[in-house]
Design a protein around this motif. Structure first.
Motif, mmCIF file in Angstrom:
data_model
loop_
_atom_site.group_PDB
_atom_site.id
_atom_site.type_symbol
_atom_site.label_atom_id
_atom_site.label_comp_id
_atom_site.label_asym_id
_atom_site.label_seq_id
_atom_site.Cartn_x
_atom_site.Cartn_y
_atom_site.Cartn_z
ATOM 1 N N ILE A 211 -3.360 11.501 2.244
ATOM 2 C CA ILE A 211 -3.659 10.113 2.586
ATOM 3 C C ILE A 211 -2.533 9.622 3.479
ATOM 4 N N CYS A 212 -2.880 9.086 4.627
ATOM 5 C CA CYS A 212 -1.892 8.507 5.533
ATOM 6 C C CYS A 212 -2.520 7.272 6.154
ATOM 7 N N GLU A 213 -2.211 6.112 5.617
ATOM 8 C CA GLU A 213 -2.799 4.843 6.060
ATOM 9 C C GLU A 213 -1.738 3.746 6.030
ATOM 10 N N THR A 214 -2.102 2.601 6.539
ATOM 11 C CA THR A 214 -1.271 1.401 6.487
ATOM 12 C C THR A 214 -2.001 0.356 5.658
ATOM 13 N N THR A 215 -1.286 -0.319 4.777
ATOM 14 C CA THR A 215 -1.903 -1.368 3.960
ATOM 15 C C THR A 215 -2.329 -2.532 4.844
ATOM 16 N N GLY A 216 -3.122 -3.407 4.284
ATOM 17 C CA GLY A 216 -3.404 -4.683 4.930
ATOM 18 C C GLY A 216 -2.211 -5.598 4.745
ATOM 19 N N PRO A 217 -2.259 -6.777 5.370
ATOM 20 C CA PRO A 217 -1.152 -7.734 5.219
ATOM 21 C C PRO A 217 -1.021 -8.232 3.778
ATOM 22 N N ALA A 218 0.127 -8.798 3.465
ATOM 23 C CA ALA A 218 0.400 -9.309 2.120
ATOM 24 C C ALA A 218 -0.607 -10.391 1.744
ATOM 25 N N ILE A 219 -1.060 -10.345 0.482
ATOM 26 C CA ILE A 219 -1.911 -11.388 -0.093
ATOM 27 C C ILE A 219 -1.081 -12.047 -1.177
ATOM 28 N N TYR A 220 -0.743 -13.323 -0.953
ATOM 29 C CA TYR A 220 0.188 -14.010 -1.845
ATOM 30 C C TYR A 220 -0.521 -14.672 -3.015
ATOM 31 N N LEU A 221 0.136 -14.620 -4.156
ATOM 32 C CA LEU A 221 -0.331 -15.258 -5.383
ATOM 33 C C LEU A 221 0.383 -16.592 -5.556
ATOM 34 N N PRO A 222 -0.129 -17.483 -6.407
ATOM 35 C CA PRO A 222 0.545 -18.777 -6.624
ATOM 36 C C PRO A 222 2.005 -18.630 -7.066
ATOM 37 N N SER A 223 2.345 -17.523 -7.707
ATOM 38 C CA SER A 223 3.715 -17.295 -8.179
ATOM 39 C C SER A 223 4.683 -16.978 -7.035
ATOM 40 N N GLY A 224 4.132 -16.718 -5.822
ATOM 41 C CA GLY A 224 4.967 -16.320 -4.695
ATOM 42 C C GLY A 224 5.034 -14.814 -4.540
ATOM 43 N N LYS A 225 4.618 -14.072 -5.561
ATOM 44 C CA LYS A 225 4.560 -12.618 -5.459
ATOM 45 C C LYS A 225 3.335 -12.241 -4.631
ATOM 46 N N HIS A 226 3.231 -10.978 -4.284
ATOM 47 C CA HIS A 226 2.118 -10.563 -3.433
ATOM 48 C C HIS A 226 1.706 -9.123 -3.704
ATOM 49 N N PHE A 227 0.549 -8.755 -3.144
ATOM 50 C CA PHE A 227 0.048 -7.385 -3.208
ATOM 51 C C PHE A 227 -0.617 -7.077 -1.869
ATOM 52 N N HIS A 228 -1.068 -5.837 -1.707
ATOM 53 C CA HIS A 228 -1.717 -5.396 -0.477
ATOM 54 C C HIS A 228 -2.984 -4.621 -0.811
ATOM 55 N N VAL A 229 -3.974 -4.704 0.062
ATOM 56 C CA VAL A 229 -5.195 -3.912 -0.038
ATOM 57 C C VAL A 229 -5.057 -2.734 0.916
ATOM 58 N N ILE A 230 -5.575 -1.585 0.512
ATOM 59 C CA ILE A 230 -5.560 -0.416 1.388
ATOM 60 C C ILE A 230 -6.876 0.336 1.209
ATOM 61 N N SER A 231 -7.433 0.802 2.317
ATOM 62 C CA SER A 231 -8.665 1.581 2.258
ATOM 63 C C SER A 231 -8.653 2.611 3.375
ATOM 64 N N GLY A 232 -9.452 3.638 3.204
ATOM 65 C CA GLY A 232 -9.533 4.672 4.225
ATOM 66 C C GLY A 232 -10.195 5.909 3.677
ATOM 67 N N SER A 233 -9.963 7.017 4.332
ATOM 68 C CA SER A 233 -10.499 8.312 3.922
ATOM 69 C C SER A 233 -9.369 9.327 3.847
ATOM 70 N N THR A 234 -9.516 10.273 2.937
ATOM 71 C CA THR A 234 -8.543 11.342 2.810
ATOM 72 C C THR A 234 -8.734 12.355 3.933
ATOM 73 N N THR A 235 -7.826 13.292 4.027
ATOM 74 C CA THR A 235 -8.007 14.425 4.932
ATOM 75 C C THR A 235 -9.124 15.310 4.381
ATOM 76 N N VAL A 236 -9.685 16.158 5.235
ATOM 77 C CA VAL A 236 -10.736 17.085 4.819
ATOM 78 C C VAL A 236 -10.103 18.307 4.167
ATOM 79 N N SER A 237 -10.647 18.693 3.006
ATOM 80 C CA SER A 237 -10.216 19.896 2.305
ATOM 81 C C SER A 237 -11.407 20.413 1.508
ATOM 82 N N ASP A 238 -11.584 21.703 1.441
ATOM 83 C CA ASP A 238 -12.687 22.310 0.704
ATOM 84 C C ASP A 238 -14.036 21.779 1.195
ATOM 85 N N GLY A 239 -14.114 21.510 2.498
ATOM 86 C CA GLY A 239 -15.366 21.104 3.131
ATOM 87 C C GLY A 239 -15.781 19.663 2.942
ATOM 88 N N HIS A 240 -14.859 18.797 2.511
ATOM 89 C CA HIS A 240 -15.245 17.390 2.292
ATOM 90 C C HIS A 240 -14.005 16.489 2.341
#
Length: 133
Positions: free
Chosen positions: A82-111
């Protein structure tokens, strides 16, 4: 003023008087997730687990993102990258944050596998200064 990068490569704004000054502190996020299910080249349906820590914060507009470069667990003698970049920070009311990430893995064993997850909220490098270990 010097350059705008601290010793771990994270961007920082040094002008403290600028209105709404932007600052990204050097931090990482842990993550743990599963891929979707796919068939391997022998028709076996399976998925993989993903766990790790993001790279440091990278300035992105008025927020930041993180790079993720990991391997999945192994299923029947194969794994995926897996080699991707997260989305931008999503802030919570507490001031802390998280990130969303999506994508596809490399191909191995035909998939490959798709994935979609969020990082954990806590900053794994944020140890209180008064905490003596």
């Amino acid at each position: 003023m010097g350059n705008n990068y601290n010793n771990c490569g994270c961007y920082r704004k040094e002008n403290k008087h600028e209105e709404k000054a932007y600052k990204v502190k050097c931090h990482n996020h842990e993550f743990e997730a599963s891929t979707d299910f796919e068939k391997d080249d022998e028709g076996r349906i399976h998925n993989h687990r993903i766990a790790g820590v993001t790279g440091p914060a990278i300035k992105y507009g008025k927020t930041h993102v993180h790079k993720v470069n990991e391997l999945t667990d192994t299923f029947d003698d194969h794994f995926h990258g897996i080699c991707e970049t997260t989305g931008p920070a999503i802030y919570l009311p507490s001031g802390k944050h998280f990130h969303v990430i999506s994508g596809s893995t490399t191909v191995s064993d035909g998939h490959k596998h798709d994935f979609y997850f969020i990082t954990q909220v806590e900053d794994v490098t944020n140890v209180p200064e008064d905490d003596k270990c």
